[in-house]
Write an enzyme that holds these catalytic residues in place. Sequence first.
Site, PDB file in Angstrom:
ATOM      1  N   TYR A 144     -55.040  27.519   7.225  1.00 24.72           N
ATOM      2  CA  TYR A 144     -55.482  28.192   6.137  1.00 24.72           C
ATOM      3  C   TYR A 144     -56.231  26.849   5.313  1.00 24.72           C
ATOM      4  O   TYR A 144     -55.757  26.106   4.852  1.00 24.72           O
ATOM      5  CB  TYR A 144     -54.618  28.901   5.017  1.00 24.72           C
ATOM      6  CG  TYR A 144     -55.454  29.415   3.570  1.00 24.72           C
ATOM      7  CD1 TYR A 144     -56.558  30.252   4.113  1.00 24.72           C
ATOM      8  CD2 TYR A 144     -55.604  29.110   2.285  1.00 24.72           C
ATOM      9  CE1 TYR A 144     -57.540  31.002   2.435  1.00 24.72           C
ATOM     10  CE2 TYR A 144     -56.246  29.668   0.892  1.00 24.72           C
ATOM     11  CZ  TYR A 144     -57.026  30.003   1.568  1.00 24.72           C
ATOM     12  OH  TYR A 144     -57.882  31.251   0.750  1.00 24.72           O
ATOM     13  N   ASP A 239     -55.805  19.077   6.427  1.00 26.18           N
ATOM     14  CA  ASP A 239     -55.878  19.940   5.381  1.00 26.18           C
ATOM     15  C   ASP A 239     -54.370  19.244   4.924  1.00 26.18           C
ATOM     16  O   ASP A 239     -53.627  20.367   4.923  1.00 26.18           O
ATOM     17  CB  ASP A 239     -56.648  20.905   5.738  1.00 26.18           C
ATOM     18  CG  ASP A 239     -56.173  22.132   4.402  1.00 26.18           C
ATOM     19  OD1 ASP A 239     -55.445  21.107   3.328  1.00 26.18           O
ATOM     20  OD2 ASP A 239     -57.219  22.621   4.614  1.00 26.18           O
ATOM     21  N   LYS A 267     -53.261  22.166  -3.966  1.00 29.49           N
ATOM     22  CA  LYS A 267     -51.823  21.666  -5.288  1.00 29.49           C
ATOM     23  C   LYS A 267     -51.436  20.122  -6.000  1.00 29.49           C
ATOM     24  O   LYS A 267     -51.353  20.664  -7.071  1.00 29.49           O
ATOM     25  CB  LYS A 267     -51.267  22.448  -3.631  1.00 29.49           C
ATOM     26  CG  LYS A 267     -51.502  23.761  -2.993  1.00 29.49           C
ATOM     27  CD  LYS A 267     -50.819  24.373  -2.472  1.00 29.49           C
ATOM     28  CE  LYS A 267     -51.988  25.346  -2.109  1.00 29.49           C
ATOM     29  NZ  LYS A 267     -52.477  25.960  -1.005  1.00 29.49           N
TER      30      LYS A 267
HETATM   31  C1  LIG Z   1     -53.335  26.228  -0.997  1.00 23.06           C
HETATM   32  C2  LIG Z   1     -54.307  25.824   1.087  1.00 23.06           C
HETATM   33  C3  LIG Z   1     -55.760  25.760   0.428  1.00 23.06           C
HETATM   34  C4  LIG Z   1     -57.167  26.160  -1.047  1.00 23.06           C
HETATM   35  O1  LIG Z   1     -56.253  25.468  -1.636  1.00 23.06           O
HETATM   36  P1  LIG Z   1     -57.094  26.737  -3.326  1.00 23.06           P
HETATM   37  O2  LIG Z   1     -56.326  25.905  -4.832  1.00 23.06           O
HETATM   38  O3  LIG Z   1     -56.188  27.289  -3.210  1.00 23.06           O
HETATM   39  O4  LIG Z   1     -58.221  26.679  -2.773  1.00 23.06           O
HETATM   40  C5  LIG Z   1     -56.373  24.798   1.402  1.00 23.06           C
HETATM   41  N1  LIG Z   1     -55.446  24.357   2.442  1.00 23.06           N
HETATM   42  C6  LIG Z   1     -54.646  24.776   2.662  1.00 23.06           C
HETATM   43  C7  LIG Z   1     -53.637  23.905   3.885  1.00 23.06           C
HETATM   44  C8  LIG Z   1     -53.583  25.195   1.354  1.00 23.06           C
HETATM   45  O5  LIG Z   1     -52.521  25.566   1.349  1.00 23.06           O
END
Ligand SMILES: *Cc1c(COP(=O)(O)O)cnc(C)c1O
Length: 428
Positions: A144, A239, A267
């Site tokens: 994701y 990511d 995060k």
């Molecule tokens: C949570 C998450 C996102 C998205 O971040 P948001 O602040 O919810 O837009 C993207 N990549 C990873 C790996 C994530 O865990």
Amino acid sequence: MNYKRSSALFAEAEIVIPGGVNSPVRAFKAVGGTPIFVKEAKGAYLYDEDDNRLIDYINSWGPMILGHAYQPVVDAVVDKAKKGTSFGMPTEIETKIAQLAVSMVPNIDKIRFVNSGTEACMSAVRLARGFTGKDKIIKFAGCYHGHSDSFLIQAGSGAVTFGSPNSPGVTAGTAKDTLLARYNDIDNVTQLIEANTNQIACIIIEPVAGNMGCIPPKKNFLKALRNLCDKHNILLIFDEVMTGFRLAKGGAQDLFNINADIVCFGKVIGGGLPVGAFAARNEIMNHLAPLGPVYQAGTLSGNPLAMAAGLAMLNELNNDAEIFNRLAEKTAYLHEGITQVLNDNNVTHTINRMGSMISVHFDEAEVVDFETAAKGNNETFKTFFHGLLNEGIYIAPSAFETWFITDALTYDDLDFTIEAIGRVAKTL
Ligand SMILES: *Cc1c(COP(=O)(O)O)cnc(C)c1O
């Protein structure tokens, strides 16, 4: 436990907010029942609107790595708020947090702050395309990267060469530029690259997957990706929205000793406020506006409240030499305890863990990619989730999520959790 007030609040919310929630996974669709409304939280505990106390294993989906309402972060935000919350002009604190992030993370010279992980990943891919002059990207099924169009592409047998949209609203034109690969399968990635010579701008990956449960990379998988990217002039994007400032001071790059070309954050870097960021070497970052032609902007980007929370959080992590070991030890302890009680009760399961990320899958197959992760999305998980909730333990309401261990958890909390899982195991 009684959830009367939460249920009533949810019914009210549903009238004016789609599904009653501002982010879908908060709704209990995958497990049934109604979401719990939080009143406040402190340390490792959530207190809901019915005055139940829950031990929190989600921690806002990662950010609260030191526990809720962590005093230095709260103080930093309160102090800043009194001086104005947004100016749309540069402030010194933006440079301070940028300097600290650049000093903690390997292989980055410059960092740009945004408001979410979604924005970070979306901008990183645009930058990669602008830098390389190529259009296609490779992502991995089950990873994701936020909700921007290019990433909402689902795995499917026909989606080897051309993606197909999985969310209505994503155009076929966008989808065809996203190629899907199998996590932990380097041959699959090689085939995709060879079938699309000189067309791939970047490979984006969660270096430890955390959005299909926790799936660590197989030994040498990331190294092999790095080599493939070098060979074919493709940028490697880590990511690290979930893993950054969580697995190690310098994130997964640091932990595995592998350099990515662009790194995305979110995060933890915001300490619980809306912050994302992306970072790279000068040669790449200098392509970004106003230095270069790749456009990216934000009215509230780098706003003082968010920067104050993020800076306080990163300072705490940077100054605590033992924090990441301590988190990993607590997680290993939990892992061992859960294994024991599930085995004692003959519950078929697999547990994956990396640092302070852990997930329990109710299937015996090793969980290494989306296909194997999907097997644990079953009735057993639902019973497990509601059983734990009833014991005052809050895990994510979906089998495709990691548990996040916070430093606020004590060994007593962990023992309580393991014993509760033992009781729940008898009902599985
Ligand atoms: C949570 C998450 C996102 C998205 O971040 P948001 O602040 O919810 O837009 C993207 N990549 C990873 C790996 C994530 O865990």
